[in-house]
Design a protein around this motif. Structure first.
Motif, PDB file in Angstrom:
ATOM      1  N   TYR A 405       0.818  -1.216   0.000  1.00  0.00           N
ATOM      2  CA  TYR A 405       0.000   0.000   0.000  1.00  0.00           C
ATOM      3  C   TYR A 405       0.850   1.264   0.000  1.00  0.00           C
ATOM      4  CZ  TYR A 405      -3.739  -3.259   0.970  1.00  0.00           C
ATOM      5  OH  TYR A 405      -4.632  -4.293   0.872  1.00  0.00           O
ATOM      6  N   ALA A 406       2.135   1.124  -0.290  1.00  0.00           N
ATOM      7  CA  ALA A 406       3.031   2.280  -0.252  1.00  0.00           C
ATOM      8  C   ALA A 406       2.600   3.360  -1.231  1.00  0.00           C
ATOM      9  CB  ALA A 406       4.464   1.841  -0.540  1.00  0.00           C
ATOM     10  N   ARG A 407       2.162   2.974  -2.422  1.00  0.00           N
ATOM     11  CA  ARG A 407       1.759   3.956  -3.426  1.00  0.00           C
ATOM     12  C   ARG A 407       0.333   4.451  -3.206  1.00  0.00           C
ATOM     13  NH1 ARG A 407       3.253   2.426  -9.464  1.00  0.00           N
ATOM     14  NH2 ARG A 407       2.677   4.639  -9.650  1.00  0.00           N
ATOM     15  N   ALA A 408      -0.354   3.881  -2.216  1.00  0.00           N
ATOM     16  CA  ALA A 408      -1.704   4.336  -1.869  1.00  0.00           C
ATOM     17  C   ALA A 408      -1.723   4.948  -0.475  1.00  0.00           C
ATOM     18  CB  ALA A 408      -2.693   3.178  -1.953  1.00  0.00           C
ATOM     19  N   SER A 409      -0.577   5.447  -0.033  1.00  0.00           N
ATOM     20  CA  SER A 409      -0.472   6.095   1.277  1.00  0.00           C
ATOM     21  C   SER A 409       0.059   7.506   1.077  1.00  0.00           C
ATOM     22  CB  SER A 409       0.463   5.300   2.193  1.00  0.00           C
ATOM     23  OG  SER A 409      -0.021   3.982   2.385  1.00  0.00           O
ATOM     24  N   SER A 410      -0.690   8.491   1.556  1.00  0.00           N
ATOM     25  CA  SER A 410      -0.325   9.880   1.265  1.00  0.00           C
ATOM     26  C   SER A 410      -0.235  10.763   2.499  1.00  0.00           C
ATOM     27  CB  SER A 410      -1.347  10.486   0.297  1.00  0.00           C
ATOM     28  OG  SER A 410      -2.660  10.411   0.831  1.00  0.00           O
ATOM     29  N   LEU A 411      -0.747  10.309   3.642  1.00  0.00           N
ATOM     30  CA  LEU A 411      -0.658  11.065   4.889  1.00  0.00           C
ATOM     31  C   LEU A 411      -0.966  10.128   6.038  1.00  0.00           C
ATOM     32  CD1 LEU A 411      -3.857  13.054   5.699  1.00  0.00           C
ATOM     33  CD2 LEU A 411      -3.715  11.804   3.572  1.00  0.00           C
ATOM     34  N   GLY A 412      -0.600  10.540   7.240  1.00  0.00           N
ATOM     35  CA  GLY A 412      -0.882   9.729   8.407  1.00  0.00           C
ATOM     36  C   GLY A 412      -2.341   9.818   8.805  1.00  0.00           C
ATOM     37  N   ALA A 413      -2.966   8.666   9.003  1.00  0.00           N
ATOM     38  CA  ALA A 413      -4.376   8.644   9.407  1.00  0.00           C
ATOM     39  C   ALA A 413      -4.497   8.920  10.899  1.00  0.00           C
ATOM     40  CB  ALA A 413      -4.992   7.293   9.072  1.00  0.00           C
ATOM     41  N   LYS A 414      -5.531   9.651  11.263  1.00  0.00           N
ATOM     42  CA  LYS A 414      -5.838   9.892  12.666  1.00  0.00           C
ATOM     43  C   LYS A 414      -6.878   8.872  13.125  1.00  0.00           C
ATOM     44  CE  LYS A 414      -4.727  14.793  12.251  1.00  0.00           C
ATOM     45  NZ  LYS A 414      -3.507  14.702  13.070  1.00  0.00           N
ATOM     46  N   PRO A 415      -7.042   8.683  14.434  1.00  0.00           N
ATOM     47  CA  PRO A 415      -8.011   7.693  14.917  1.00  0.00           C
ATOM     48  C   PRO A 415      -9.426   7.999  14.433  1.00  0.00           C
ATOM     49  CG  PRO A 415      -6.572   8.415  16.694  1.00  0.00           C
ATOM     50  CD  PRO A 415      -6.305   9.325  15.541  1.00  0.00           C
ATOM     51  N   SER A 416     -10.172   6.953  14.131  1.00  0.00           N
ATOM     52  CA  SER A 416     -11.546   7.144  13.659  1.00  0.00           C
ATOM     53  C   SER A 416     -12.429   7.791  14.717  1.00  0.00           C
ATOM     54  CB  SER A 416     -12.145   5.803  13.237  1.00  0.00           C
ATOM     55  OG  SER A 416     -12.089   4.872  14.306  1.00  0.00           O
ATOM     56  N   SER A 417     -12.015   7.732  15.980  1.00  0.00           N
ATOM     57  CA  SER A 417     -12.809   8.328  17.057  1.00  0.00           C
ATOM     58  C   SER A 417     -12.880   9.846  16.969  1.00  0.00           C
ATOM     59  CB  SER A 417     -12.230   7.926  18.420  1.00  0.00           C
ATOM     60  OG  SER A 417     -10.874   8.337  18.530  1.00  0.00           O
ATOM     61  N   VAL A 418     -11.972  10.477  16.217  1.00  0.00           N
ATOM     62  CA  VAL A 418     -11.980  11.940  16.109  1.00  0.00           C
ATOM     63  C   VAL A 418     -12.508  12.411  14.757  1.00  0.00           C
ATOM     64  CG1 VAL A 418     -10.091  12.174  17.753  1.00  0.00           C
ATOM     65  CG2 VAL A 418      -9.573  12.061  15.305  1.00  0.00           C
ATOM     66  N   VAL A 419     -13.085  11.505  13.975  1.00  0.00           N
ATOM     67  CA  VAL A 419     -13.573  11.877  12.647  1.00  0.00           C
ATOM     68  C   VAL A 419     -14.625  12.981  12.726  1.00  0.00           C
ATOM     69  CG1 VAL A 419     -15.037  11.036  10.753  1.00  0.00           C
ATOM     70  CG2 VAL A 419     -12.975   9.796  11.387  1.00  0.00           C
ATOM     71  N   SER A 420     -15.485  12.941  13.752  1.00  0.00           N
ATOM     72  CA  SER A 420     -16.531  13.964  13.849  1.00  0.00           C
ATOM     73  C   SER A 420     -15.942  15.361  13.965  1.00  0.00           C
ATOM     74  CB  SER A 420     -17.451  13.684  15.042  1.00  0.00           C
ATOM     75  OG  SER A 420     -16.707  13.682  16.249  1.00  0.00           O
ATOM     76  N   MET A 421     -14.821  15.496  14.678  1.00  0.00           N
ATOM     77  CA  MET A 421     -14.169  16.798  14.785  1.00  0.00           C
ATOM     78  C   MET A 421     -13.442  17.162  13.490  1.00  0.00           C
ATOM     79  SD  MET A 421     -14.759  18.370  17.585  1.00  0.00           S
ATOM     80  CE  MET A 421     -13.448  19.583  17.596  1.00  0.00           C
ATOM     81  N   LEU A 422     -12.816  16.180  12.858  1.00  0.00           N
ATOM     82  CA  LEU A 422     -12.063  16.450  11.632  1.00  0.00           C
ATOM     83  C   LEU A 422     -12.970  16.905  10.499  1.00  0.00           C
ATOM     84  CD1 LEU A 422      -9.657  13.361  11.631  1.00  0.00           C
ATOM     85  CD2 LEU A 422      -9.104  15.704  12.308  1.00  0.00           C
TER      86      LEU A 422
END
Length: 518
Positions: A405-422
């Protein structure tokens, strides 16, 4: 008891005061944008522009004045929304904490993330102020119109003098190195043709409402100062990306178009689609022209911090070939499926929140289109750190090693628990500089003590909803989220009914800018 309430109110006031002081402390000293001293070169003819169009402005402070966004006194504050700074959303935190963003608009170009992070748009050019919402002549567009701005051969940062609804007669064909920046006003492209990004590079589209796009074509349309030609029928996409690269689509609200909301095909690559609010549509995003068009194997697309909202059916996105990083999005509605594909795309799903529909036969997030299991089992599709709600599930396939998945990775993912704020501020923002009325500020502060005793998630949601309500902003989404945590919370129920009343809405904005009440 009265003393206790006074102390609570005082504490809340200090919290609010500290918040605004922190914002002020983060403000960077004013810098004047540097404008190139030499005229740029016409990319198609090699001729230099000696005289600039009257709408191309050298001084960004003049632009700020034209769009009525200069600072009127020391008490003015940006109406960007409560908790707009330090949310963890790296794009928003890059520019929204700066009180003087309107004097440093081009800094937005440094805030891109993902595969489209190198899109500079019109950063290295001058400002162009759109003053005229008309589109009467698509071959010889009038100066001051959006069409006249986007076809120019030089880099331009395009802003708008006032609120406007632009109904395009034919597709808006963009030239390279352009930014369409709708911050500070409410701009809609609606009820006609929409945006085509074809065989160009370095495009930023930010802060626009795009809806009800129609099929148009079979007409002559200008695409540059030196060229116009015959256009066949366009599909009616909100944004069509065709053979283009270094594209960033950020903070737009898109809905209800004739074909797709965002399509990227024919070898397009280096694309980021972020912070958008997408609603009321069938085939939302198409990535890749066809199973047989192998040039799309170079495609790399980041889809991050978007809210896929009510009324969506499928294709969020639907991928062919290529590499796709789907990260920290909020999927609250789909009818058929959320993420689909064919022709062996690599899909890297990380930190998303998937809320499945009630239909027991539509719980699966993924769909392999037109392929049998022995074939798609080899495709690299993974789910990592995704939050699955209401029975949602993601069918994985292919290799499990990170290298796949190296070519499909573009940034660090944050925890899904904070998606509502993001994703809370997804969609076109209402970034006006206004005076905060003392009465409204007092009302906002008075609401704060009511939330202090609640558990953290409910406290935050109700607090922010109360603040928006006191500012006469929409807070329906926060209320609904809070009621999901505690359906019997009386203060939130009362606030929810209050903000649903038509009299609570601002009356000076077009009705399409408001969320539909369910």
């Amino acid at each position: 008891m009265a003393v206790s309430r006074s102390l609570l109110a005082l504490s809340a006031s200090l919290v609010v005061l500290a918040f605004f002081v922190c914002v002020n402390a983060s403000t960077i000293a004013h810098e004047t944008e540097e404008i190139k001293s030499q005229s740029p070169t016409n990319s198609s003819t090699g001729e230099k522009y000696v005289a600039w169009n009257e709408h191309a402005v050298e001084n960004p402070e003049e632009v700020a004045a034209l769009v009525d966004m200069t600072i009127r006194n020391s008490t003015e504050r940006r109406k960007l929304g409560f908790f707009s700074c330090a949310t963890g959303n790296p794009i928003d935190d890059c520019w929204r904490c700066d009180r003087n963003w309107h004097l440093r608009r081009k800094r937005l170009a440094n805030c891109a993330i993902g595969f489209g992070r190198n899109a500079v748009g019109g950063r290295d050019g001058r400002y162009y102020v759109v003053t005229d919402p008309s589109d009467n002549d698509v071959v010889n567009p009038r100066p001051g119109t959006l069409r006249h701005a986007v076809i120019q051969d030089r880099p331009l940062w395009i802003v708008f003098k006032r609120d406007m609804v632009i109904t395009l007669k034919q597709e808006l064909i963009m030239n390279s190195f352009k930014t369409i920046d709708g911050r500070g006003v409410n701009v809609a492209i609606a009820g006609g043709a929409c945006i085509t990004i074809q065989y160009v590079t370095n495009i930023i589209i930010h802060g626009i409402n795009i809806h009800d796009c129609r099929r148009t074509g079979n007409a002559m349309v200008r695409s540059s100062p030196s060229h116009y030609g015959w256009r066949t029928m366009a599909d009616g996409d909100a944004i069509s990306i065709f053979g283009s690269s270094h594209i960033w689509i950020d903070h737009n609200s898109l809905s209800n178009c004739a074909d797709g909301l965002i399509d990227a095909i024919m070898g397009s690559t280096a694309i980021t689609i972020s912070n958008n609010y997408l609603t009321h549509h069938n085939e939302v995003m198409l990535m890749g022209h066809s199973d047989s068009y192998t040039r799309d194997k170079v495609m790399q697309v980041t889809i991050a911090y978007n809210h896929f909202g009510e009324g969506l059916i499928q294709r969020m996105p639907r991928c062919r070939h290529g590499y796709f990083h789907v990260v920290n999005n909020d999927y609250t509605h789909w009818v058929m499926y959320a993420i689909g594909g064919s022709a062996n795309p690599t899909i890297n799903s990380q930190g998303n929140r998937f809320l499945a529909p009630a239909n027991p036969f539509a719980k699966e997030v993924t769909k392999r289109v037109g392929s049998w299991q022995g074939e798609w089992k080899q495709w690299n599709w993974r789910s990592q750190g995704d939050l699955m709600l209401n029975g949602a599930y993601f069918t994985k396939s292919g290799a499990a090693t990170p290298a796949s998945y190296a070519r499909a990775s573009s940034l660090g993912a944050k925890p899904s628990s904070v998606v509502s704020m993001l994703t809370y501020s997804s969609g076109a923002l209402k970034c006006r500089i206004v005076l905060m009325d003392d009465r409204k500020e007092t009302q906002a502060i008075e609401e704060l003590p009511k939330a202090i005793a609640f558990k953290p998630d409910l406290q935050l949601l109700h607090l922010r909803a109360a603040f928006f309500a006191s500012m006469r902003e929409t807070s329906i989404r926060d209320c609904e989220a809070a009621l999901n945590l505690d359906p019997c919370h009386k203060d939130t129920i009362k606030l929810y009914h209050k903000v649903r009343e038509p009299s609570h809405r601002q009356t000076h904005l077009p009705s399409y800018l408001y969320p539909k009440l369910r």
